[in-house]
Design a protein around this motif. Structure first.
Motif, PDB file in Angstrom:
ATOM      1  N   SER A 275      29.289  17.344  19.995  1.00 33.49           N
ATOM      2  CA  SER A 275      29.897  16.618  20.904  1.00 33.49           C
ATOM      3  C   SER A 275      31.071  15.905  20.168  1.00 33.49           C
ATOM      4  O   SER A 275      32.171  15.626  20.779  1.00 33.49           O
ATOM      5  CB  SER A 275      29.171  15.625  21.610  1.00 33.49           C
ATOM      6  OG  SER A 275      28.691  14.426  20.836  1.00 33.49           O
TER       7      SER A 275
ATOM      8  N   HIS B 247      36.279  26.847  19.787  1.00 39.39           N
ATOM      9  CA  HIS B 247      37.134  25.727  20.729  1.00 39.39           C
ATOM     10  C   HIS B 247      38.242  25.711  19.993  1.00 39.39           C
ATOM     11  O   HIS B 247      38.405  24.899  19.058  1.00 39.39           O
ATOM     12  CB  HIS B 247      36.283  24.686  20.831  1.00 39.39           C
ATOM     13  CG  HIS B 247      34.931  25.092  21.624  1.00 39.39           C
ATOM     14  ND1 HIS B 247      33.890  25.369  21.073  1.00 39.39           N
ATOM     15  CD2 HIS B 247      34.784  24.868  22.975  1.00 39.39           C
ATOM     16  CE1 HIS B 247      32.941  25.444  21.845  1.00 39.39           C
ATOM     17  NE2 HIS B 247      33.276  25.128  23.081  1.00 39.39           N
TER      18      HIS B 247
ATOM     19  N   SER C 139      40.622   6.711  19.419  1.00 43.20           N
ATOM     20  CA  SER C 139      39.636   7.592  20.201  1.00 43.20           C
ATOM     21  C   SER C 139      38.449   7.820  19.142  1.00 43.20           C
ATOM     22  O   SER C 139      37.124   8.214  19.614  1.00 43.20           O
ATOM     23  CB  SER C 139      40.126   8.642  20.621  1.00 43.20           C
ATOM     24  OG  SER C 139      41.228   8.604  21.496  1.00 43.20           O
TER      25      SER C 139
ATOM     26  N   THR D 254      39.239  18.124  21.822  1.00 40.70           N
ATOM     27  CA  THR D 254      39.867  17.514  23.303  1.00 40.70           C
ATOM     28  C   THR D 254      41.126  16.551  22.960  1.00 40.70           C
ATOM     29  O   THR D 254      42.145  16.542  23.698  1.00 40.70           O
ATOM     30  CB  THR D 254      38.812  16.693  24.078  1.00 40.70           C
ATOM     31  OG1 THR D 254      37.922  17.820  24.220  1.00 40.70           O
ATOM     32  CG2 THR D 254      39.506  16.399  25.333  1.00 40.70           C
ATOM     33  N   LYS D 255      41.012  15.711  22.066  1.00 39.01           N
ATOM     34  CA  LYS D 255      42.155  14.667  21.756  1.00 39.01           C
ATOM     35  C   LYS D 255      43.328  15.541  21.251  1.00 39.01           C
ATOM     36  O   LYS D 255      44.519  15.025  21.612  1.00 39.01           O
ATOM     37  CB  LYS D 255      41.607  13.697  20.830  1.00 39.01           C
ATOM     38  CG  LYS D 255      40.396  12.703  21.550  1.00 39.01           C
ATOM     39  CD  LYS D 255      41.080  12.149  22.821  1.00 39.01           C
ATOM     40  CE  LYS D 255      40.214  11.111  23.633  1.00 39.01           C
ATOM     41  NZ  LYS D 255      40.815  10.511  24.564  1.00 39.01           N
TER      42      LYS D 255
ATOM     43  N   ASP E 244      33.922  18.370  19.770  1.00 35.54           N
ATOM     44  CA  ASP E 244      34.379  18.346  21.058  1.00 35.54           C
ATOM     45  C   ASP E 244      35.553  17.324  21.330  1.00 35.54           C
ATOM     46  O   ASP E 244      36.584  17.724  21.830  1.00 35.54           O
ATOM     47  CB  ASP E 244      33.377  18.595  22.309  1.00 35.54           C
ATOM     48  CG  ASP E 244      32.651  19.942  22.164  1.00 35.54           C
ATOM     49  OD1 ASP E 244      33.104  20.829  21.571  1.00 35.54           O
ATOM     50  OD2 ASP E 244      31.574  19.728  22.696  1.00 35.54           O
ATOM     51  N   LEU E 245      34.973  16.178  20.885  1.00 39.21           N
ATOM     52  CA  LEU E 245      36.004  15.046  21.143  1.00 39.21           C
ATOM     53  C   LEU E 245      37.371  15.379  20.256  1.00 39.21           C
ATOM     54  O   LEU E 245      38.456  14.927  20.887  1.00 39.21           O
ATOM     55  CB  LEU E 245      35.407  13.818  20.659  1.00 39.21           C
ATOM     56  CG  LEU E 245      36.103  12.459  20.463  1.00 39.21           C
ATOM     57  CD1 LEU E 245      36.748  12.040  21.965  1.00 39.21           C
ATOM     58  CD2 LEU E 245      35.366  11.438  19.906  1.00 39.21           C
TER      59      LEU E 245
ATOM     60  N   GLN F 122      45.017  23.966  20.850  1.00 40.81           N
ATOM     61  CA  GLN F 122      46.103  24.581  21.477  1.00 40.81           C
ATOM     62  C   GLN F 122      47.473  24.746  20.422  1.00 40.81           C
ATOM     63  O   GLN F 122      48.374  25.751  20.801  1.00 40.81           O
ATOM     64  CB  GLN F 122      46.548  23.883  22.776  1.00 40.81           C
ATOM     65  CG  GLN F 122      45.664  23.943  23.629  1.00 40.81           C
ATOM     66  CD  GLN F 122      45.707  23.132  25.068  1.00 40.81           C
ATOM     67  OE1 GLN F 122      46.857  22.572  25.100  1.00 40.81           O
ATOM     68  NE2 GLN F 122      44.674  22.982  26.013  1.00 40.81           N
TER      69      GLN F 122
ATOM     70  N   ASN G  74      44.049  18.701  21.552  1.00 40.99           N
ATOM     71  CA  ASN G  74      44.860  19.255  22.437  1.00 40.99           C
ATOM     72  C   ASN G  74      45.562  18.773  23.720  1.00 40.99           C
ATOM     73  O   ASN G  74      46.328  19.018  24.302  1.00 40.99           O
ATOM     74  CB  ASN G  74      43.722  20.391  23.068  1.00 40.99           C
ATOM     75  CG  ASN G  74      43.440  21.426  22.158  1.00 40.99           C
ATOM     76  OD1 ASN G  74      43.710  21.693  21.258  1.00 40.99           O
ATOM     77  ND2 ASN G  74      42.250  22.161  22.474  1.00 40.99           N
ATOM     78  N   GLY G  75      44.979  17.516  23.777  1.00 38.74           N
ATOM     79  CA  GLY G  75      45.581  16.822  25.007  1.00 38.74           C
ATOM     80  C   GLY G  75      46.571  15.924  24.681  1.00 38.74           C
ATOM     81  O   GLY G  75      47.578  15.333  25.451  1.00 38.74           O
TER      82      GLY G  75
END
Length: 221
Positions: free
Chosen positions: A128, A171, A104, A135-136, A131-132, A174, A138-139
């Protein structure tokens, strides 16, 4: 030319020897950076660890991480940092603990530093990338972790990096905790008002009031 200067910003600190283990502070800090369960989201998202130079902030953090076997990614700010050093350093530090994220982050890490620093979209592009990363994490990451960012006081001359850090604070992870270590609260006061150190309202008062942190018992960082 890509000089990989960020590699010097992500090395995990080595504890000095001999070391004075501050068990009460270690317990206090661990309560809020150690996840109760690797499958649960942590309630604490951000901790500011603030005290004057030589009071053992980094030593306390490293000691806590090691004693409680917490997954930790490190980044140390320097006056010479650029957006490329900051962003590529963060991604590399994170993927060292979570190699499943390597694909990623590969495209960003393959860029020359100048391609990031002088990207036509500038700050929007840099955000961005953050954010990447968020997102990775957290996901795709189920383990609890800490992202420790040290020497925050050295960020003074870098307004763009300061705004990027503010974006990261807005941001949260989690299942992770962002720990910001600094000699001064001056810069922190201009960060997002929507976030304040949760559960630990900074460790400044505990550090200054605890006898082992008084000047005659200082441990060099």
């Amino acid at each position: 030319m890509n000089t990989n200067l960020w590699q010097y910003n992500i090395q995990a600190p080595i504890l000095p020897m001999p070391i004075l283990h501050r068990e009460s502070l270690i317990h206090l800090l661990a309560e809020h950076i150690k996840g109760p369960d690797t499958k649960k989201a942590t309630s604490t998202k951000f901790i500011l660890l603030c005290a004057p130079a030589g009071y053992g902030k980094t030593t306390l953090l490293v000691d806590t991480i090691l004693q409680h076997q917490i997954i930790c990614s490190w980044f140390f700010f320097e006056e010479t940092n650029t957006p490329a050093i900051f962003l590529k350093g963060l991604l590399t530090s994170v993927q060292k603990n979570f190699p499943q994220l390597v694909p990623s982050f590969a495209a960003v890490l393959a860029l020359e530093d100048v391609e990031i620093n002088e990207h036509p979209d500038g700050e929007l592009y840099w955000k961005s990338i953050l954010d990447l990363m968020v997102t990775k994490l957290n996901g795709e990451i189920s383990q609890h972790f800490v992202l420790a960012m040290c020497n925050y006081h050295k960020l003074q001359p870098h307004e763009a990096l300061h705004r990027l850090l503010n974006h990261l604070l807005e941001h949260p992870f989690q299942r992770g905790v962002l720990v910001l270590e600094s000699r001064s609260m001056k810069l922190f006061l201009s960060l997002s008002n929507s976030l304040r150190p949760s559960a630990i309202d900074c460790l400044r008062q505990q550090i200054l009031q605890n006898g082992s942190f008084m000047p005659n018992n200082k441990v060099p960082l």
